[in-house]
Scaffold this active site. Structure first.
Site, PDB file in Angstrom:
ATOM      1  N   ARG A  49     -71.467   6.060  98.844  1.00 25.50           N
ATOM      2  CA  ARG A  49     -70.986   7.351  99.380  1.00 25.50           C
ATOM      3  C   ARG A  49     -70.346   8.233  98.301  1.00 25.50           C
ATOM      4  NH1 ARG A  49     -66.272   8.363 101.270  1.00 25.50           N
ATOM      5  NH2 ARG A  49     -65.832   6.195 101.811  1.00 25.50           N
ATOM      6  N   TYR A 103     -85.036  29.053 107.083  1.00 24.45           N
ATOM      7  CA  TYR A 103     -85.487  27.778 107.643  1.00 24.45           C
ATOM      8  C   TYR A 103     -84.692  27.514 108.933  1.00 24.45           C
ATOM      9  CZ  TYR A 103     -86.075  22.835 108.358  1.00 24.45           C
ATOM     10  OH  TYR A 103     -86.319  21.629 108.934  1.00 24.45           O
ATOM     11  N   ASP A 175     -82.729  27.939  98.493  1.00 16.66           N
ATOM     12  CA  ASP A 175     -83.481  26.822  99.048  1.00 16.66           C
ATOM     13  C   ASP A 175     -84.845  26.905  98.377  1.00 16.66           C
ATOM     14  OD1 ASP A 175     -85.163  25.184 100.516  1.00 16.66           O
ATOM     15  OD2 ASP A 175     -84.084  25.510 102.391  1.00 16.66           O
ATOM     16  N   LYS A 200     -90.096  17.225 101.483  1.00 13.18           N
ATOM     17  CA  LYS A 200     -91.318  18.014 101.327  1.00 13.18           C
ATOM     18  C   LYS A 200     -92.009  17.688  99.992  1.00 13.18           C
ATOM     19  CE  LYS A 200     -89.684  19.476 105.178  1.00 13.18           C
ATOM     20  NZ  LYS A 200     -88.876  20.670 105.318  1.00 13.18           N
TER      21      LYS A 200
HETATM   22  C1  LIG Z   1     -87.581  20.914 105.853  1.00  9.98           C
HETATM   23  C2  LIG Z   1     -86.770  21.966 105.240  1.00  9.98           C
HETATM   24  C3  LIG Z   1     -85.367  21.880 105.200  1.00  9.98           C
HETATM   25  C4  LIG Z   1     -84.601  20.753 105.841  1.00  9.98           C
HETATM   26  O1  LIG Z   1     -84.890  19.528 105.285  1.00  9.98           O
HETATM   27  P1  LIG Z   1     -84.748  18.128 106.051  1.00  9.98           P
HETATM   28  O2  LIG Z   1     -85.112  17.148 104.998  1.00  9.98           O
HETATM   29  O3  LIG Z   1     -85.666  18.176 107.224  1.00  9.98           O
HETATM   30  O4  LIG Z   1     -83.326  18.015 106.500  1.00  9.98           O
HETATM   31  C5  LIG Z   1     -84.668  22.897 104.575  1.00  9.98           C
HETATM   32  N1  LIG Z   1     -85.313  23.959 104.030  1.00  9.98           N
HETATM   33  C6  LIG Z   1     -86.648  24.079 104.070  1.00  9.98           C
HETATM   34  C7  LIG Z   1     -87.290  25.286 103.477  1.00  9.98           C
HETATM   35  C8  LIG Z   1     -87.437  23.105 104.673  1.00  9.98           C
HETATM   36  O5  LIG Z   1     -88.759  23.241 104.710  1.00  9.98           O
END
Ligand SMILES: *Cc1c(COP(=O)(O)O)cnc(C)c1O
Length: 389
Positions: A49, A103, A175, A200
């Protein structure tokens, strides 16, 4: 930063941060699953953690090198990474500016949770400097962007955002999930904090849920100070799997870029397709900007079918391309934003954002182009047949 910057991207992916197996001389980083470590001194206490197990630290170095920053940290999910970054730099009475399309999980976090922390927010009206400038307030502390945007792949100017943030002494965050560090390194344009859903492109095989953050040591210390208290760390086993995934990230993403561009061009010339949204197409409104700040245009695109084709039936008829809520895996997937990510909006609100019922988001994988085309063609044929009877 430093010597890793001179390395080629595939070398960074394959090697940076790796743990040497001194004991057995194995080829890959050993996996340390210990949740308990002897303390070395008062400053170094290893604990999952605290985000400082050997495997977490090793992967953090690779993430930092990939995003051209000093430090990297891994989280239990993309949303853990997003929420920890936001809460680390915002407190009661502060304000944040975010883009108008966001998102879904991040949007929900802002509108459902911020009130209880007394944090204010404004969604900018568009993606241009004037839109972000207009949204700024005296108490604004963070400027947050997503580029390319989901699902229309609109581009925000990273240098403009970084300069605007510097002018007003704000922390800038992106992001960077849709681009991946292979296609876009926002730190090179002056953005402070890069956030990824590692679920992703970083994971890339639709089998890992994780998040990652890249930033300077000073910014990361502030994030870490909060994160150790909230506790969104990732299991070391998944950290180790993610290290394996990252070794092939550049190879995968470049193949996906190439496929997406070829599919975008093919779809653009198809009689049943009304419009294709892909920043690598010359008629995309942000093509020049994308070319300036991206190294590749990503494997994500969206396209609109002509109104006489039933988008839902078309998706059902696809055999190779799977329907999926997620994206960026080596397998091609498709979804209807109107039915999923933007399903809770009114049809008017969707129309305002440019999302029609016939719009489909296509995450292009590594399959051969001819097989993807064959699948789409057979689905069009199947739908046409159904409509005749
Ligand atoms: C999927 C996604 C997230 C969130 O990610 P998780 O791993 O599902 O928590 C945040 N931003 C974007 C652009 C995403 O495609």
């Amino acid at each position: 930063m430093g010597k890793t910057e001179k390395m080629g991207i595939n070398t960074i992916c394959a090697h940076v941060g790796e743990i040497k197996d001194e004991q057995f001389k194995g080829a890959i980083s050993p996996l340390y699953m210990s949740s308990s470590y002897a303390y070395e001194n008062v400053d170094v206490k290893r604990y999952p953690r605290y985000f400082n197990t050997p495997n977490q630290e090793a992967l953090g170095k690779k993430i930092a090198a990939l995003e051209h920053t000093e430090a990297g940290m891994i989280f239990g999910s993309g949303m853990a990474a997003v929420s920890h970054c936001l809460l680390a730099f915002l407190q009661k009475g502060d304000h944040i500016v975010l883009p108008k399309t966001l998102y879904g999980g991040t949007y929900n976090f802002v509108v459902e949770e911020f009130a209880k922390f007394g944090i204010e927010y404004t969604f900018a009206d568009g993606f241009r400097e004037a839109d972000f400038r207009k949204a700024l307030q005296k108490n604004t502390k963070v400027l947050y962007v997503e580029t390319p945007s989901n699902p229309l792949m609109l581009i925000t100017d990273l240098r403009m955002i970084a300069n605007l943030a510097k002018e007003h002494k704000l922390v800038s965050m992106i992001d960077n999930t849709f681009a991946s560090p292979i296609n876009q390194n926002p730190a090179d344009f002056g953005i402070d904090i890069m956030i990824h859903s590692a679920t992703k492109y970083m994971g890339g095989h639709s089998d890992i849920c994780a998040g990652a953050v890249a930033a300077s040591e000073a910014h990361m210390l502030r994030i870490w100070n909060l994160s150790k208290n909230i506790g969104g760390s990732l299991s070391d086993y998944t950290v180790w799997l993610l290290e394996r995934s990252l070794k092939t990230m550049a190879l995968r993403v470049k193949a996906q870029n190439r496929n997406a561009k070829r599919m975008a061009k093919w779809l653009q010339n198809h009689a049943l397709v009304k419009k294709v949204h892909y920043p690598g197409l010359k008629d995309h409104p942000d093509y020049e900007l994308a070319k300036r700040q991206m190294k590749g245009y990503s494997g994500m695109l969206s396209f609109e079918l002509i109104p006489s084709v039933n988008a839902e039936a078309f998706m059902q008829a696809l055999k190779l391309i799977k329907q999926s809520m997620s994206l960026a895996g080596v397998e091609s997937t498709i979804l209807s934003p109107a039915k999923t990510s933007h399903g809770l909006l009114t049809p008017e609100a969707r129309a305002h954002q440019g999302i029609s019922d016939g719009l489909l988001r296509f995450s292009v994988g590594i399959e051969e182009k001819k097989d993807l085309i064959a699948d789409i063609e057979q689905a069009f044929k199947a739908v046409a047949k159904k409509e005749l009877v």
